[in-house]
Design a protein around this motif. Structure first.
Motif, PDB file in Angstrom:
ATOM      1  N   PRO A   8      -7.346   0.606   7.634  1.00 54.28           N
ATOM      2  CA  PRO A   8      -7.419   2.192   7.995  1.00 54.28           C
ATOM      3  C   PRO A   8      -8.108   2.169   9.301  1.00 54.28           C
ATOM      4  O   PRO A   8      -8.279   3.118   9.851  1.00 54.28           O
ATOM      5  N   ALA A   9      -8.049   1.097  10.376  1.00 56.56           N
ATOM      6  CA  ALA A   9      -8.677   1.241  11.547  1.00 56.56           C
ATOM      7  C   ALA A   9      -7.944   2.150  12.413  1.00 56.56           C
ATOM      8  O   ALA A   9      -6.585   2.471  12.497  1.00 56.56           O
ATOM      9  N   PRO A  10      -8.599   2.739  13.397  1.00 51.55           N
ATOM     10  CA  PRO A  10      -8.209   3.768  14.409  1.00 51.55           C
ATOM     11  C   PRO A  10      -7.132   3.050  15.304  1.00 51.55           C
ATOM     12  O   PRO A  10      -7.487   1.823  15.528  1.00 51.55           O
ATOM     13  N   PRO A  11      -6.319   3.653  15.956  1.00 57.44           N
ATOM     14  CA  PRO A  11      -5.969   5.151  16.000  1.00 57.44           C
ATOM     15  C   PRO A  11      -5.408   5.706  14.912  1.00 57.44           C
ATOM     16  O   PRO A  11      -5.481   6.942  14.729  1.00 57.44           O
ATOM     17  N   SER A  12      -4.856   5.030  13.949  1.00 58.57           N
ATOM     18  CA  SER A  12      -4.345   5.389  12.579  1.00 58.57           C
ATOM     19  C   SER A  12      -3.874   4.489  11.637  1.00 58.57           C
ATOM     20  O   SER A  12      -3.838   3.282  11.900  1.00 58.57           O
ATOM     21  N   PRO A  13      -4.244   4.811  10.422  1.00 54.59           N
ATOM     22  CA  PRO A  13      -4.000   3.557   9.567  1.00 54.59           C
ATOM     23  C   PRO A  13      -2.670   3.167   9.396  1.00 54.59           C
ATOM     24  O   PRO A  13      -1.793   3.675   9.778  1.00 54.59           O
ATOM     25  N   GLY A  14      -2.652   1.799   9.143  1.00 55.79           N
ATOM     26  CA  GLY A  14      -1.347   1.035   9.052  1.00 55.79           C
ATOM     27  C   GLY A  14      -1.421  -0.147   8.282  1.00 55.79           C
ATOM     28  O   GLY A  14      -2.514  -0.312   7.608  1.00 55.79           O
ATOM     29  N   TYR A  15      -0.370  -1.122   8.311  1.00 58.18           N
ATOM     30  CA  TYR A  15      -0.495  -2.347   7.628  1.00 58.18           C
ATOM     31  C   TYR A  15      -0.758  -3.392   8.673  1.00 58.18           C
ATOM     32  O   TYR A  15       0.248  -3.618   9.411  1.00 58.18           O
ATOM     33  N   ASP A  16      -1.534  -4.401   8.270  1.00 57.68           N
ATOM     34  CA  ASP A  16      -1.701  -5.699   9.118  1.00 57.68           C
ATOM     35  C   ASP A  16      -0.515  -6.590   8.684  1.00 57.68           C
ATOM     36  O   ASP A  16       0.083  -6.460   7.708  1.00 57.68           O
ATOM     37  N   SER A  17      -0.296  -7.412   9.715  1.00 59.79           N
ATOM     38  CA  SER A  17       0.740  -8.614   9.489  1.00 59.79           C
ATOM     39  C   SER A  17       0.284  -9.754   8.456  1.00 59.79           C
ATOM     40  O   SER A  17       1.123 -10.395   7.951  1.00 59.79           O
ATOM     41  N   TYR A  18      -1.194  -9.506   8.272  1.00 56.92           N
ATOM     42  CA  TYR A  18      -1.537 -10.492   7.163  1.00 56.92           C
ATOM     43  C   TYR A  18      -2.875  -9.829   6.792  1.00 56.92           C
ATOM     44  O   TYR A  18      -3.488  -9.124   7.251  1.00 56.92           O
ATOM     45  N   PRO A  19      -2.902 -10.113   5.239  1.00 51.60           N
ATOM     46  CA  PRO A  19      -4.151  -9.310   4.761  1.00 51.60           C
ATOM     47  C   PRO A  19      -5.527  -9.510   5.066  1.00 51.60           C
ATOM     48  O   PRO A  19      -5.826 -10.720   5.270  1.00 51.60           O
TER      49      PRO A  19
ATOM     50  N   LYS B  87      -7.773 -12.805   6.930  1.00 56.33           N
ATOM     51  CA  LYS B  87      -7.977 -12.900   8.273  1.00 56.33           C
ATOM     52  C   LYS B  87      -7.107 -11.578   8.864  1.00 56.33           C
ATOM     53  O   LYS B  87      -6.098 -11.613   8.536  1.00 56.33           O
ATOM     54  N   ARG B  88      -7.809 -11.086   9.837  1.00 57.65           N
ATOM     55  CA  ARG B  88      -7.151  -9.866  10.196  1.00 57.65           C
ATOM     56  C   ARG B  88      -6.395  -9.969  11.256  1.00 57.65           C
ATOM     57  O   ARG B  88      -6.846 -10.906  12.313  1.00 57.65           O
ATOM     58  N   GLU B  89      -5.077  -9.865  11.402  1.00 60.77           N
ATOM     59  CA  GLU B  89      -4.303  -9.989  12.720  1.00 60.77           C
ATOM     60  C   GLU B  89      -3.689  -8.937  13.243  1.00 60.77           C
ATOM     61  O   GLU B  89      -4.047  -7.973  12.748  1.00 60.77           O
ATOM     62  N   ASP B  90      -2.497  -9.053  13.841  1.00 63.67           N
ATOM     63  CA  ASP B  90      -2.009  -7.871  14.630  1.00 63.67           C
ATOM     64  C   ASP B  90      -1.434  -6.976  13.608  1.00 63.67           C
ATOM     65  O   ASP B  90      -0.744  -7.356  12.502  1.00 63.67           O
ATOM     66  N   ARG B  91      -1.121  -5.674  14.125  1.00 63.39           N
ATOM     67  CA  ARG B  91      -0.106  -4.837  13.382  1.00 63.39           C
ATOM     68  C   ARG B  91       0.973  -4.461  14.073  1.00 63.39           C
ATOM     69  O   ARG B  91       0.948  -4.139  15.252  1.00 63.39           O
ATOM     70  N   TYR B  92       2.084  -4.850  13.623  1.00 68.51           N
ATOM     71  CA  TYR B  92       3.462  -4.597  14.302  1.00 68.51           C
ATOM     72  C   TYR B  92       3.772  -3.296  13.922  1.00 68.51           C
ATOM     73  O   TYR B  92       4.011  -2.989  12.651  1.00 68.51           O
ATOM     74  N   TYR B  93       4.590  -2.540  14.707  1.00 66.09           N
ATOM     75  CA  TYR B  93       5.115  -1.342  14.547  1.00 66.09           C
ATOM     76  C   TYR B  93       6.506  -1.376  13.938  1.00 66.09           C
ATOM     77  O   TYR B  93       6.427  -0.615  12.806  1.00 66.09           O
ATOM     78  N   ASP B  94       6.984  -2.510  13.894  1.00 70.79           N
ATOM     79  CA  ASP B  94       8.229  -2.621  13.258  1.00 70.79           C
ATOM     80  C   ASP B  94       8.138  -3.121  11.668  1.00 70.79           C
ATOM     81  O   ASP B  94       8.749  -2.526  11.067  1.00 70.79           O
ATOM     82  N   ASP B  95       7.215  -3.942  11.450  1.00 69.82           N
ATOM     83  CA  ASP B  95       7.008  -4.277  10.158  1.00 69.82           C
ATOM     84  C   ASP B  95       6.627  -2.955   9.363  1.00 69.82           C
ATOM     85  O   ASP B  95       7.022  -2.761   8.182  1.00 69.82           O
ATOM     86  N   ASN B  96       5.572  -1.885   9.903  1.00 73.08           N
ATOM     87  CA  ASN B  96       5.405  -0.885   9.369  1.00 73.08           C
ATOM     88  C   ASN B  96       6.659   0.007   9.232  1.00 73.08           C
ATOM     89  O   ASN B  96       6.827   0.750   8.122  1.00 73.08           O
ATOM     90  N   GLN B  97       7.542  -0.001   9.961  1.00 68.61           N
ATOM     91  CA  GLN B  97       8.566   1.041  10.009  1.00 68.61           C
ATOM     92  C   GLN B  97       9.505   0.669   9.108  1.00 68.61           C
ATOM     93  O   GLN B  97       9.882   1.464   8.218  1.00 68.61           O
TER      94      GLN B  97
END
Length: 369
Positions: free
Chosen positions: A109-120, A124-134
């Motif tokens: 849920p981190a700002p600027p907008s909630p999304g899904y991390d590349s790894y849970p 371990k928190r990792e990057d958020r990819y726009y395409d994975d979410n799309q």
């Protein structure tokens, strides 16, 4: 012409017509039973990849030395779309529920907008990819059009809000590949971005979605379309250099983007462009009777080809795709029943083949292939 000659000509015509129909029927009958194939592969994937104790999936069927305890998000992007296609084939099923539950373990849920991390993040928190979410948003919206569940529309809107945080005016527009990386804008984040926007436009009729889709569509064509109507991988916005790798999934999303725009605007130029893209994709990615790219990449291409077929009724590209699939089933299935003989068997590839088989099963039921 004499009566005898006329009758002879008539019988010859009927003979060749019968032979043609027989050959056509034979080519259909020689197809595998895709419904059976997808059912078998789904059971095998769950056996080798699903970790019932933790509710996650693993990355490889046989653990690799560098593997994390559970899979990255990308394979789940493949599985959620495959699950949607399987629910088309088996309308009373609920394959998506299991994958949805796993995907929610990657929520951030981190700002600027909630999304899904590349790894849970619990590991371990990792990057958020726009395409994975799309990819997740596209599957959710496909499900929404099929069953009208508010859950799926809500997911589509969540993904839209997140992906647009990756849009800016650098290099004239477009969406970056991943959050915090301001180096490249990729076809793999812009093509599916157009589709999410067009799906939301179809669902809500809000003109702002169509306007944004057209903006990103024009930007992608301006910077990343090849002269052959295929698509390059990325634009480095720092140097202006184009990454010229061409992948079937990038071409697939832009093919489908054209079909969506035709549906929204009734402008036939989009349909003509879609046909050009499909012809080039057929030649480049399917031309020698076997897949050039990995299975999931090709699954995304099949989405565009199927969507185009809905408007043209021409199954030429679908038949070429089915031929490549049949070749893979005959030659690249290992002794466990999973796809992949010569390298480590990963989950994203299995998810891609599940989607391919489910789509072909549905098309087979409709008599399209």
């Amino acid at each position: 012409m004499t009566v005898v000659a006329h009758l002879k000509e008539k019988y010859l015509l009927l003979f060749f017509l019968a032979v043609g129909l027989s050959m056509h029927s034979s080519s259909f009958s020689q197809r595998p039973d895709y419904k059976k194939q997808v059912s078998n592969l789904y059971a095998t994937v769950n056996h080798y990849f699903y970790i019932a104790d933790s509710g996650f999936y693993r990355e490889h069927a046989v653990k690799e030395k560098e593997d994390h305890p559970v899979s990255y998000l990308w394979p789940l992007c493949a599985l959620i779309q495959a699950a949607n296609e399987m629910e088309r084939v088996w309308p009373d099923s609920n394959y998506m529920d299991q994958v949805y539950k796993v995907i929610e373990k990657y929520d951030d849920p981190a700002p600027p907008s909630p999304g899904y991390d590349s790894y849970p993040g619990s590991f371990k928190r990792e990057d958020r990819y726009y395409d994975d979410n799309q990819w997740i948003g596209i599957a959710a919206m496909d499900a929404y059009f099929r069953n009208g569940k508010k859950r799926d529309l809500k997911m589509g809107k969540k993904i839209y809000a997140f992906m647009m945080t990756g849009y800016d005016s650098v290099a004239g527009g477009g969406i970056y590949w991943r959050e915090g990386d301001m180096n490249t804008k990729n076809t793999c984040s812009n093509g599916p971005g157009i589709i999410v926007l067009m799906q939301l436009y179809q669902a809500t009729h809000k003109k702002s979605y169509l306007k944004q889709a057209l903006d990103i569509y024009n930007w992608t064509n301006r910077h990343l379309r090849s002269p052959e109507h295929l698509y390059y991988d990325n634009l480095n916005v720092k140097t202006g250099k184009i990454g010229k790798h061409q992948f079937s999934y990038n071409t697939g999303t832009m093919l489908q983007a054209n079909v969506y725009l035709f549906e929204a605007t009734k402008d036939s130029s989009y349909l003509r462009e879609a046909e050009k893209v499909a012809a080039s994709a057929d030649s480049y990615f399917l031309g020698d009777g076997k897949f050039r790219d990995d299975y999931w990449f090709n699954a995304v291409l099949l989405r565009g080809l199927e969507h185009l077929y809905k408007h043209t009724g021409n199954n030429q590209h679908l038949r070429a795709f089915a031929k490549c699939t049949d070749q893979a089933l005959a030659n690249d299935k290992n002794t466990s029943g999973l796809m992949g003989k010569d390298k480590a068997v990963n989950l994203v590839g299995q998810g891609g083949m599940l989607e391919i088989l489910a789509r072909l099963a549905w098309l087979q039921q409709k008599g399209a292939i």
